[in-house]
Design a protein around this motif. Structure first.
Motif, PDB file in Angstrom:
ATOM      1  N   LEU A 236      -1.052   3.595   7.067  1.00  0.00           N
ATOM      2  CA  LEU A 236      -1.908   2.461   6.717  1.00  0.00           C
ATOM      3  C   LEU A 236      -2.760   2.774   5.489  1.00  0.00           C
ATOM      4  O   LEU A 236      -2.977   1.907   4.634  1.00  0.00           O
ATOM      5  CB  LEU A 236      -2.809   2.108   7.903  1.00  0.00           C
ATOM      6  CG  LEU A 236      -2.098   1.584   9.154  1.00  0.00           C
ATOM      7  CD1 LEU A 236      -3.085   1.459  10.319  1.00  0.00           C
ATOM      8  CD2 LEU A 236      -1.433   0.235   8.874  1.00  0.00           C
ATOM      9  N   THR A 237      -3.240   4.013   5.394  1.00  0.00           N
ATOM     10  CA  THR A 237      -4.028   4.424   4.227  1.00  0.00           C
ATOM     11  C   THR A 237      -3.200   4.339   2.957  1.00  0.00           C
ATOM     12  O   THR A 237      -3.655   3.824   1.923  1.00  0.00           O
ATOM     13  CB  THR A 237      -4.562   5.855   4.430  1.00  0.00           C
ATOM     14  OG1 THR A 237      -5.521   5.851   5.496  1.00  0.00           O
ATOM     15  CG2 THR A 237      -5.223   6.385   3.173  1.00  0.00           C
ATOM     16  N   PHE A 238      -1.955   4.818   2.992  1.00  0.00           N
ATOM     17  CA  PHE A 238      -1.087   4.747   1.819  1.00  0.00           C
ATOM     18  C   PHE A 238      -0.746   3.305   1.467  1.00  0.00           C
ATOM     19  O   PHE A 238      -0.684   2.952   0.290  1.00  0.00           O
ATOM     20  CB  PHE A 238       0.180   5.572   2.049  1.00  0.00           C
ATOM     21  CG  PHE A 238       0.049   7.006   1.607  1.00  0.00           C
ATOM     22  CD1 PHE A 238       0.795   7.490   0.549  1.00  0.00           C
ATOM     23  CD2 PHE A 238      -0.826   7.866   2.251  1.00  0.00           C
ATOM     24  CE1 PHE A 238       0.668   8.810   0.130  1.00  0.00           C
ATOM     25  CE2 PHE A 238      -0.962   9.181   1.855  1.00  0.00           C
ATOM     26  CZ  PHE A 238      -0.216   9.668   0.790  1.00  0.00           C
ATOM     27  N   ASP A 239      -0.535   2.469   2.483  1.00  0.00           N
ATOM     28  CA  ASP A 239      -0.279   1.050   2.227  1.00  0.00           C
ATOM     29  C   ASP A 239      -1.463   0.416   1.494  1.00  0.00           C
ATOM     30  O   ASP A 239      -1.287  -0.317   0.511  1.00  0.00           O
ATOM     31  CB  ASP A 239      -0.033   0.304   3.533  1.00  0.00           C
ATOM     32  CG  ASP A 239       1.327   0.603   4.138  1.00  0.00           C
ATOM     33  OD1 ASP A 239       2.192   1.158   3.430  1.00  0.00           O
ATOM     34  OD2 ASP A 239       1.522   0.299   5.330  1.00  0.00           O
ATOM     35  N   LEU A 240      -2.665   0.693   1.982  1.00  0.00           N
ATOM     36  CA  LEU A 240      -3.872   0.087   1.413  1.00  0.00           C
ATOM     37  C   LEU A 240      -4.100   0.539  -0.024  1.00  0.00           C
ATOM     38  O   LEU A 240      -4.602  -0.228  -0.854  1.00  0.00           O
ATOM     39  CB  LEU A 240      -5.083   0.441   2.282  1.00  0.00           C
ATOM     40  CG  LEU A 240      -6.403  -0.237   1.935  1.00  0.00           C
ATOM     41  CD1 LEU A 240      -6.291  -1.755   2.037  1.00  0.00           C
ATOM     42  CD2 LEU A 240      -7.518   0.258   2.862  1.00  0.00           C
ATOM     43  N   ASN A 241      -3.707   1.779  -0.335  1.00  0.00           N
ATOM     44  CA  ASN A 241      -3.890   2.314  -1.675  1.00  0.00           C
ATOM     45  C   ASN A 241      -2.658   2.142  -2.571  1.00  0.00           C
ATOM     46  O   ASN A 241      -2.627   2.663  -3.682  1.00  0.00           O
ATOM     47  CB  ASN A 241      -4.261   3.796  -1.596  1.00  0.00           C
ATOM     48  CG  ASN A 241      -5.651   4.022  -1.037  1.00  0.00           C
ATOM     49  OD1 ASN A 241      -6.644   3.987  -1.760  1.00  0.00           O
ATOM     50  ND2 ASN A 241      -5.739   4.245   0.278  1.00  0.00           N
ATOM     51  N   GLN A 242      -1.646   1.430  -2.052  1.00  0.00           N
ATOM     52  CA  GLN A 242      -0.415   1.131  -2.794  1.00  0.00           C
ATOM     53  C   GLN A 242       0.272   2.414  -3.290  1.00  0.00           C
ATOM     54  O   GLN A 242       0.667   2.536  -4.453  1.00  0.00           O
ATOM     55  CB  GLN A 242      -0.714   0.183  -3.966  1.00  0.00           C
ATOM     56  CG  GLN A 242      -1.279  -1.149  -3.510  1.00  0.00           C
ATOM     57  CD  GLN A 242      -1.536  -2.105  -4.658  1.00  0.00           C
ATOM     58  OE1 GLN A 242      -1.770  -1.692  -5.784  1.00  0.00           O
ATOM     59  NE2 GLN A 242      -1.501  -3.402  -4.364  1.00  0.00           N
ATOM     60  N   LEU A 243       0.435   3.348  -2.354  1.00  0.00           N
ATOM     61  CA  LEU A 243       1.035   4.647  -2.670  1.00  0.00           C
ATOM     62  C   LEU A 243       2.251   4.948  -1.791  1.00  0.00           C
ATOM     63  O   LEU A 243       2.705   6.092  -1.728  1.00  0.00           O
ATOM     64  CB  LEU A 243      -0.001   5.759  -2.484  1.00  0.00           C
ATOM     65  CG  LEU A 243      -1.257   5.694  -3.355  1.00  0.00           C
ATOM     66  CD1 LEU A 243      -2.302   6.667  -2.831  1.00  0.00           C
ATOM     67  CD2 LEU A 243      -0.918   5.994  -4.799  1.00  0.00           C
ATOM     68  N   THR A 244       2.768   3.934  -1.111  1.00  0.00           N
ATOM     69  CA  THR A 244       3.778   4.143  -0.076  1.00  0.00           C
ATOM     70  C   THR A 244       5.004   4.896  -0.580  1.00  0.00           C
ATOM     71  O   THR A 244       5.600   5.699   0.151  1.00  0.00           O
ATOM     72  CB  THR A 244       4.215   2.788   0.519  1.00  0.00           C
ATOM     73  OG1 THR A 244       3.053   2.089   0.968  1.00  0.00           O
ATOM     74  CG2 THR A 244       5.161   2.987   1.681  1.00  0.00           C
ATOM     75  N   SER A 245       5.396   4.690  -1.829  1.00  0.00           N
ATOM     76  CA  SER A 245       6.609   5.322  -2.349  1.00  0.00           C
ATOM     77  C   SER A 245       6.498   6.841  -2.437  1.00  0.00           C
ATOM     78  O   SER A 245       7.510   7.538  -2.538  1.00  0.00           O
ATOM     79  CB  SER A 245       6.944   4.761  -3.734  1.00  0.00           C
ATOM     80  OG  SER A 245       5.914   5.075  -4.662  1.00  0.00           O
TER      81      SER A 245
END
Length: 336
Positions: A236-245
């Motif tokens: 969820l943290t990566f999603d929120l910071n747009q870092l999922t890749s």
């Protein structure tokens, strides 16, 4: 046999049918209950899940309520009251009115407080008190409306040097509502970490992982944790910071589960398991991480000043540099 399980065995007349055991200890409880009980386990601890599978027990790993029909529920209380609130709600939103729910735990672990939490779901009765533990029962008064996962997430923002991190944390995850002191001491030094394939061992809510990802968009982060709530929080943290890749989520049983040929391993290693102090995983990290690093790969650890991690790191790496010693914490560094 765990003391909590022993209390349940004193009251076997109450336990019958298809039973979901939530957060149960690893012991011989289900064998001792006999053929009158068909047991299924729900755990968010990946090491325990692997033990269940090795013992050929039916088990579910994750943060979601296992979708089956159950006659009864037994909850072994977790340390965090916020996590118990989540578990009780999951049970109450999936089970029919009239379902017996049992709550068992140690007195020093907060069982009486936990019983008060459960009492909002039905009339609650203490069945037994022994082995420094208590067993309580309630009958679910009604099925409640399910809340979305977002209702259980706490969010906060961290500023590290020129980077802003938006953190999401689920119940029971370490430092759920604020940045912990150890990680705060470590973060300013992470600009020095090698780029490449990096592992955050014990990722928690993903604070370290997120910062490492933001430092270099080419970094691939292996966010590793034994706890499903931590792994989901990091996602969820990566999603929120747009870092999922840049994220590779990795459920682990210990340091052995990490990939090899990493450019760096970074960790604020946990040393609590439930209400017990447990150093084995962190000590193994110090002693065995070198085998998971490329030549020249780096180990970065922040730890309480009183812990003997520098000695262990020196045994494995032949050296250990103290990068910082402040606020009761040391930042430790070694290269393979």
């Amino acid at each position: 046999m765990d003391a909590k399980s022993e209390v349940i065995l004193r009251q076997t007349a109450y336990v019958k049918g298809h039973v979901l055991l939530i957060n149960a200890p690893i012991d011989d409880l289900t064998e001792a209950l006999g053929n009158s009980v068909s047991a299924c386990f729900w755990t968010w601890n990946y090491a325990e899940y692997q033990q269940h599978l090795a013992q050929q027990k039916q088990s579910y790993f994750g943060i979601e309520f296992p979708q089956q029909a159950y006659d009864q529920i037994i909850i072994f209380i977790p340390k965090a009251k916020e996590l118990l609130a989540y578990l009780l709600h999951q049970v109450a939103s999936h089970m029919a009115a009239g379902t017996p729910i049992f709550l068992v735990g140690e007195k020093k672990g907060g069982i009486e407080r936990a019983a008060k939490q459960m009492s909002s779901y039905g009339e609650t009765l203490k069945l037994d008190s022994a082995r420094h533990c208590q067993l309580w029962q309630t009958t679910l008064s009604e099925t409640v409306a399910a809340k979305p996962l977002s209702a259980w997430v706490k969010k906060y923002t961290i500023q590290v040097n020129d980077q802003q991190l938006n953190i999401c944390a689920l119940p029971g995850v370490f430092s759920q509502s604020h940045l912990d002191q150890g990680t705060a001491v470590l973060l300013p030094y992470l600009k020095q970490v090698r780029s490449g394939k990096l592992a955050d061992f014990g990722c928690g809510a993903g604070v370290i992982s997120c910062y490492l990802a933001k430092l270099n968009p080419a970094n691939i982060i292996y966010a590793a944790d034994v706890d499903a709530f931590a792994l989901k929080s990091t996602e969820l943290t990566f999603d929120l910071n747009q870092l999922t890749s840049q994220l590779e989520l990795l459920p682990v049983t210990g340091i052995d589960s990490l990939p090899t040929r990493l450019h760096a391993i970074v960790s604020n290693p946990p040393f609590h398991q439930g209400i017990q102090t447990h150093y084995a995983a962190s000590e193994a990290l110090c002693l065995q991480s070198k085998a998971h690093l490329k030549r020249g790969g780096e180990l970065w650890i922040v730890a309480n000043r009183f812990l003997n991690y520098p000695v262990l790191i020196e045994q494995a790496f032949k050296h250990c540099t103290v990068k910082a010693d402040q606020s009761g914490f040391k930042v430790l560094y070694a290269t393979a």
